[in-house]
Write a protein that holds these residues in place. Structure first.
Motif, short mmCIF file in Angstrom:
data_model
loop_
_atom_site.label_atom_id
_atom_site.label_comp_id
_atom_site.label_asym_id
_atom_site.label_seq_id
_atom_site.Cartn_x
_atom_site.Cartn_y
_atom_site.Cartn_z
N ARG A 1 0.83 -1.20 0.00
CA ARG A 1 0.00 0.00 0.00
C ARG A 1 0.87 1.26 0.00
O ARG A 1 1.95 1.28 0.59
CB ARG A 1 -0.93 0.01 1.23
N ARG A 2 0.36 2.28 -0.67
CA ARG A 2 1.01 3.60 -0.72
C ARG A 2 -0.10 4.63 -0.63
O ARG A 2 -0.88 4.80 -1.57
CB ARG A 2 1.81 3.73 -2.02
N GLU A 3 -0.19 5.32 0.52
CA GLU A 3 -1.35 6.16 0.79
C GLU A 3 -0.95 7.41 1.57
O GLU A 3 0.06 7.43 2.27
CB GLU A 3 -2.39 5.39 1.62
N VAL A 4 -1.81 8.42 1.46
CA VAL A 4 -1.69 9.61 2.31
C VAL A 4 -2.42 9.33 3.61
O VAL A 4 -3.61 9.00 3.62
CB VAL A 4 -2.29 10.85 1.62
N VAL A 5 -1.69 9.44 4.73
CA VAL A 5 -2.22 9.08 6.04
C VAL A 5 -2.07 10.28 6.98
O VAL A 5 -1.04 10.97 6.98
CB VAL A 5 -1.47 7.87 6.63
N GLU A 6 -3.09 10.51 7.79
CA GLU A 6 -3.01 11.57 8.79
C GLU A 6 -2.41 11.00 10.07
O GLU A 6 -2.90 10.01 10.62
CB GLU A 6 -4.40 12.14 9.06
N ASN B 1 -1.22 12.39 13.82
CA ASN B 1 -1.17 13.52 14.78
C ASN B 1 -1.46 14.87 14.11
O ASN B 1 -0.75 15.86 14.33
CB ASN B 1 0.20 13.56 15.49
N GLY B 2 -2.48 14.88 13.25
CA GLY B 2 -2.89 16.13 12.62
C GLY B 2 -2.10 16.54 11.41
O GLY B 2 -2.41 17.56 10.78
N GLU B 3 -1.07 15.77 11.03
CA GLU B 3 -0.27 16.08 9.85
C GLU B 3 -0.43 14.96 8.82
O GLU B 3 -0.57 13.79 9.19
CB GLU B 3 1.20 16.23 10.22
N TYR B 4 -0.36 15.33 7.55
CA TYR B 4 -0.50 14.34 6.48
C TYR B 4 0.85 13.91 5.96
O TYR B 4 1.77 14.73 5.82
CB TYR B 4 -1.33 14.93 5.33
N HIS B 5 0.97 12.59 5.69
CA HIS B 5 2.20 12.02 5.16
C HIS B 5 1.86 11.01 4.07
O HIS B 5 0.86 10.29 4.17
CB HIS B 5 3.00 11.30 6.25
N LEU B 6 2.67 10.96 3.02
CA LEU B 6 2.57 9.91 2.01
C LEU B 6 3.46 8.77 2.44
O LEU B 6 4.68 8.94 2.57
CB LEU B 6 2.98 10.45 0.63
N LEU B 7 2.85 7.59 2.69
CA LEU B 7 3.58 6.47 3.28
C LEU B 7 3.42 5.21 2.44
O LEU B 7 2.42 5.02 1.75
CB LEU B 7 3.05 6.19 4.70
N GLU B 8 4.42 4.35 2.57
CA GLU B 8 4.37 3.01 1.95
C GLU B 8 4.42 1.96 3.05
O GLU B 8 5.02 2.18 4.10
CB GLU B 8 5.55 2.80 1.01
N ALA B 9 3.79 0.82 2.77
CA ALA B 9 3.86 -0.30 3.71
C ALA B 9 3.82 -1.60 2.92
O ALA B 9 3.09 -1.71 1.93
CB ALA B 9 2.69 -0.24 4.69
N PRO B 10 4.60 -2.61 3.34
CA PRO B 10 4.62 -3.89 2.64
C PRO B 10 3.37 -4.71 2.94
O PRO B 10 2.61 -4.37 3.86
CB PRO B 10 5.88 -4.56 3.20
N LEU C 1 -9.71 14.91 -1.94
CA LEU C 1 -8.90 14.19 -2.91
C LEU C 1 -7.47 14.16 -2.40
O LEU C 1 -6.91 15.20 -2.04
CB LEU C 1 -8.96 14.85 -4.28
N ARG C 2 -6.89 12.96 -2.34
CA ARG C 2 -5.54 12.79 -1.83
C ARG C 2 -4.57 12.50 -2.98
O ARG C 2 -4.97 11.99 -4.03
CB ARG C 2 -5.48 11.64 -0.82
N LYS C 3 -3.31 12.82 -2.76
CA LYS C 3 -2.27 12.54 -3.75
C LYS C 3 -2.21 11.03 -4.02
O LYS C 3 -2.31 10.21 -3.11
CB LYS C 3 -0.91 13.03 -3.24
N GLU C 4 -2.08 10.68 -5.31
CA GLU C 4 -1.92 9.30 -5.79
C GLU C 4 -3.12 8.42 -5.48
O GLU C 4 -3.03 7.19 -5.57
CB GLU C 4 -0.63 8.68 -5.24
N SER C 5 -4.23 9.01 -5.12
CA SER C 5 -5.43 8.21 -4.81
C SER C 5 -6.39 8.22 -5.99
O SER C 5 -6.57 9.24 -6.66
CB SER C 5 -6.13 8.77 -3.58
N LYS C 6 -7.04 7.09 -6.22
CA LYS C 6 -8.08 6.98 -7.24
C LYS C 6 -9.48 7.10 -6.64
O LYS C 6 -10.47 6.84 -7.31
CB LYS C 6 -7.93 5.65 -7.98
N LEU C 7 -9.52 7.48 -5.36
CA LEU C 7 -10.80 7.61 -4.65
C LEU C 7 -11.15 9.07 -4.43
O LEU C 7 -10.31 9.85 -3.98
CB LEU C 7 -10.73 6.92 -3.28
N LEU C 8 -12.39 9.45 -4.74
CA LEU C 8 -12.92 10.74 -4.34
C LEU C 8 -13.76 10.51 -3.09
O LEU C 8 -14.67 9.68 -3.09
CB LEU C 8 -13.77 11.35 -5.46
N GLU C 9 -13.45 11.24 -2.05
CA GLU C 9 -13.93 10.94 -0.69
C GLU C 9 -14.99 11.95 -0.26
O GLU C 9 -14.83 13.15 -0.47
CB GLU C 9 -12.70 11.02 0.22
N PHE C 10 -16.08 11.46 0.35
CA PHE C 10 -17.15 12.32 0.85
C PHE C 10 -17.35 12.04 2.34
O PHE C 10 -18.14 11.16 2.73
CB PHE C 10 -18.45 12.05 0.08
#
Length: 630
Positions: free
Chosen positions: A262-267, A269-278, A401-410
Motif C-alpha cells: 500500500r502507498r497512501e496519504v495518512v493523517e 497527529n494532525g499532519e499528512y504524510h505519504l507512506l508506503e507499507a509492505p 482528494l488525496r495525492k496518488e489516490s483513485k478515490l474521491l472521498e465524501f
C-alpha cells in the motif's frame, strides 16, 4: 441444522459457510413474506455462488397453535408435498417468546384422530436431517441469494449502530492479526480470552432486531455503549502489541494488516504524510516527499480538484458535475451526481423495517446553506466543505482528494432532526450495464440493473456489505461505504441510502449527530480487475503508525505474506495448537496463494481436518479456505 426462521434474506455465500461449519440442512421462514413475487419452492436445493449446495426447508409459520385448522392450512399451502412429503411444524408462542403451553401439548395427543389433516409426528433433529437428506435427488434447485421482498429499510436504519459495528469488526480483525504475528515472533502472549469476550459481545449485538436498527431505544442505549467499549479495548490491544513490535525494531513503523503493498496519504497527529507499507507487515516510517501534488482551482461557479489519476469538478452546491479518469481517459459521470435527496418515508406498519418503492420516485433536493469552498489545501490533500439542509436538519460534507489516490472521498456529518425521511445520495455513472455487482460477506453477487420483470422490479433496494459496482465489463465505477448498506440501481443511476429516520418502534432513531464516509472509485474492468475489493478493505482497515525510541539503522522491513486473496482472519487456533489463516477468493477465476508455510485445511469451526496443503494452494472462484499453520 441451520435454523433462522425470522431473518430478512440470505446472502449467496451462506451455503458454503454453513456447509464448512458442519451444517447439513437449513430451515427458514421469512421468504413467505415476499410482497410482489411468490417464492416458487418450500423445499429445494440452494446453490451458492461458489457452487456449494445445501437442502432448504421452509416452514409455513414459526408460531403455530397446534390446532386442526392450523395443521390443515399449513399442509394445504405447502408446495413440495411430492418431492418432500413432510413439513416442519414449529408450534408455540414464538414471536415475543413464551414457547409451548400445556394446552398445545394436550392437543397434540388428539390431532392424529382428526380426519383430513396430516399426521403429526414428534421427532428429533437427527431423524429430521436424515429424512430431508434422503429427498435431495427429488428437490428443485434455486441458485443465488434468497432475497426477501420486505424489510429493506433494515439495511440503513440506525446509523450509529451500523457505524460502530463496522468499526468494531475492523479493529477486532486487526487485533487478532497483530497479536498472532507478535506471538509467532515471541514478543507477546496471544490474548485469547479477551478477544473471545469481545467477539461474543459483537455477535450478541448482531442479533435480531438489534443490528437491523428495528429495536427500541433502550436496546441501543446498551448496545452502542457495548460496541464503543469493544472498539476501545480492541484498540488498546492493537496499540500495546504494535508498541512492542516497534520497541523491538527500535524505530517508528508503518503497519499494514492487508496482504498487498500500500502507498497512501495518512493523517498522523494532525499532519499528512505519504507512506508506503509492505503486504501484511511493517516498515520504517519514512514519509515520501511530494514534489507535485493535488491541484485546486476555485472558479466562479465551480471548484476543480485534480491529482495524478482524477479530475473532479464540483459545483457550488457540492454536486459532482464531472469526474474524469485520467488513467483510462474516460469521463466517469453521465450527469450531475452526489445529489442529496430527502424522500418522504412512511411505510406504514413496519416503520423501521420497510421502504416503499413509490417514495423513491418522489424526493426533495437538500438546500445549500453554505456554498462549496476550499477549506484545506496542500500537495498531499485538498478539502472542499459544503453545508446543506432539509427542514430542521443539517448535512455537512467534506469532499477530499488525496495525492496518488483513485478515490474521491465524501466525509459526511449529519445533525438530523426530521422524522420519516430516507436520505439518499444519487449518482449517474457513464456506464450502460444490464447488471451491477455488490459486496456480500465472503462473496460478490450480481444483480439486475434493469426492471423488466416483477422479480427485477422487486429489487428496488438491495443490500451490500462494503461496496457496489456499476460496470459494463470494460469499465466501471464503484461506490464504497463500510457502514451504509442500502442501494437502489436503475441502469447507470445508483443511489446510496445514507439515513432513515422512522418513528416506530424507536422515535429517537437516527436523531442527532452522526457521521460516515463514502467514496467514488472509477476503474478499468470488473470489480476484481479494478481491485474494488482492495480499495474497500483499505478504507475499512487503515494504515497505522506507531512511534518508538529510535535506534539508528535497526528497523527491518517485515512481510508475513503477499496475496491478491482476502485474509479474512489470522488468529490463534481454537484448540490453542497453531494458528488459523482464513483466505477468500473474491474472483470468478481460480487464484493461487503462496502460504508462509505448509498447513492443514480445516473446516470453518476448526473441528475437522480436511487434508494437508502445500505452500502453494489454489482457491476456486469465491472459495473460502481455513488453514491451520504451526
Amino acid at each position: 441444522m441451520g435454523w433462522l426462521p425470522d431473518t430478512f434474506g440470505f446472502s449467496a455465500s451462506l451455503p458454503q459457510i454453513m456447509k464448512k461449519s458442519g451444517i447439513e440442512v437449513f430451515a427458514t421462514y421469512k421468504l413467505l413474506w415476499n410482497e410482489r413475487n411468490e417464492f416458487p419452492y418450500h423445499a429445494f436445493i440452494w446453490k451458492g455462488i461458489d457452487g456449494t449446495e445445501i437442502p432448504v426447508h421452509i416452514m409455513m409459520s414459526y408460531k403455530s397453535s397446534m390446532t386442526a385448522k392450523s395443521l390443515y392450512k399449513q399442509w394445504k399451502r405447502y408446495k413440495n408435498k411430492y418431492e418432500v412429503p413432510f413439513l416442519l411444524y414449529a408450534y408455540g408462542y414464538g414471536d415475543g417468546g413464551g414457547g409451548i403451553t400445556w394446552e398445545m401439548v394436550e392437543m397434540m395427543k388428539h390431532m392424529n384422530k382428526v380426519p383430513h389433516i396430516p399426521k403429526v409426528v414428534k421427532g428429533y433433529e437427527d431423524e429430521y436431517v436424515a429424512e430431508l437428506k434422503s429427498c435431495i435427488d427429488n428437490m428443485p434447485t434455486w441458485e443465488g441469494e434468497l432475497y426477501v421482498e420486505v424489510h429493506r429499510g433494515t439495511y440503513t436504519t440506525n446509523l450509529k449502530m451500523k457505524k460502530y459495528m463496522a468499526d468494531a469488526e475492523s479493529v477486532l480483525r486487526s487485533a487478532e492479526i497483530w497479536s498472532t504475528i507478535a506471538e509467532m515472533l515471541g514478543l507477546v502472549e496471544y490474548p485469547k480470552e479477551e478477544l473471545e469476550k469481545l467477539w461474543k459481545k459483537i455477535l450478541l449485538h448482531q442479533f435480531h432486531d438489534v443490528l437491523p436498527g428495528s429495536s427500541i431505544r433502550e436496546v441501543y442505549d446498551e448496545a452502542i455503549e457495548d460496541l464503543k467499549k469493544v472498539i476501545r479495548e480492541a484498540e488498546e490491544i492493537i496499540h500495546s502489541v504494535l508498541e512492542r513490535i516497534a520497541e523491538k525494531e527500535g524505530n517508528d513503523l508503518v503497519f499494514n494488516d492487508l496482504p498487498w503493498k500500500r502507498r497512501e496519504v495518512v493523517e498522523v497527529n494532525g499532519e499528512y504524510h505519504l507512506l508506503e507499507a509492505p503486504p501484511l507487515g511493517w516498515k520504517l516510517f519514512e514519509p515520501i516527499e511530494a514534489k507535485e501534488g493535488v491541484k485546486v482551482r476555485d472558479e466562479r461557479d465551480k471548484i476543480i480538484l485534480e491529482n495524478e489519476y482524477l479530475r473532479a469538478v464540483i459545483n457550488k452546491d457540492g454536486e459532482l458535475i464531472s469526474l474524469y479518469d485520467k488513467e483510462n481517459k474516460r469521463e466517469a459521470l453521465r450527469s450531475t451526481s452526489n445529489v442529496l435527496m430527502a424522500h418522504i418515508d412512511t411505510p406504514g406498519m413496519w416503520d423501521a423495517w420497510d421502504i416503499n418503492e413509490d417514495f423513491l420516485i418522489q424526493g426533495e433536493k437538500l438546500k445549500t446553506l453554505e456554498e462549496a469552498k476550499v477549506v484545506y489545501q496542500s500537495p498531499l490533500i485538498a478539502v472542499i466543505k459544503v453545508v446543506k439542509g432539509y427542514g430542521n436538519s443539517g448535512v455537512t460534507q467534506f469532499i477530499k482528494l488525496r495525492k496518488e489516490s483513485k478515490l474521491l472521498e465524501f466525509e459526511t456529518k449529519v445533525d438530523w432532526k426530521d422524522k420519516e425521511i430516507l436520505l439518499k445520495a444519487w449518482f449517474n455513472f457513464n456506464t450502460h450495464n444490464w447488471s451491477s455487482f455488490y459486496d456480500i460477506p465472503y462473496g460478490v453477487i450480481e444483480r439486475p440493473a434493469v426492471r423488466n420483470t416483477p422479480w427485477e422490479q422487486a429489487k428496488f433496494e438491495v443490500p451490500a456489505l462494503r461496496w457496489a459496482d456499476v460496470c459494463d465489463g470494460d469499465y466501471g465505477v464503484a461506490i464504497i461505504c463500510t457502514s451504509r448498506h442500502g442501494y437502489t440501481n436503475w441502469d447507470s443511476k445508483i443511489g446510496l441510502s445514507l439515513l432513515k429516520s422512522p418513528i416506530y418502534p424507536n422515535p429517537w432513531s437516527d436523531l442527532g449527530e452522526g457521521e460516515f464516509t463514502y467514496y467514488i472509485y472509477p476503474h478499468k474492468g470488473d470489480w476484481f480487475e479494478g481491485e474494488v475489493y482492495k480499495r474497500a478493505l483499505e478504507v475499512w482497515s487503515k494504515l497505522r503508525v506507531v512511534k518508538a525510541k529510535r535506534v539508528e539503522g535497526k528497523a527491518k522491513e517485515f512481510s508475513f505474506m503477499r496475496t491478491d486473496a482476502v485474509v479474512g482472519a489470522l488468529k490463534k487456533a481454537e484448540d490453542g495448537n497453531g494458528y488459523i489463516l482464513r483466505l477468500y477468493n473474491p474472483s470468478k477465476e481460480e487464484l493461487e496463494v503462496e502460504l508462509p508455510r505448509e498447513g492443514i485445511e480445516m473446516d470453518m469451526i476448526e473441528l475437522k481436518e480436511l487434508g494437508k496443503v502445500s505452500r502453494k494452494v489454489k482457491l476456486k472462484p469465491f472459495e473460502i479456505k481455513t488453514i491451520k499453520i504451526s
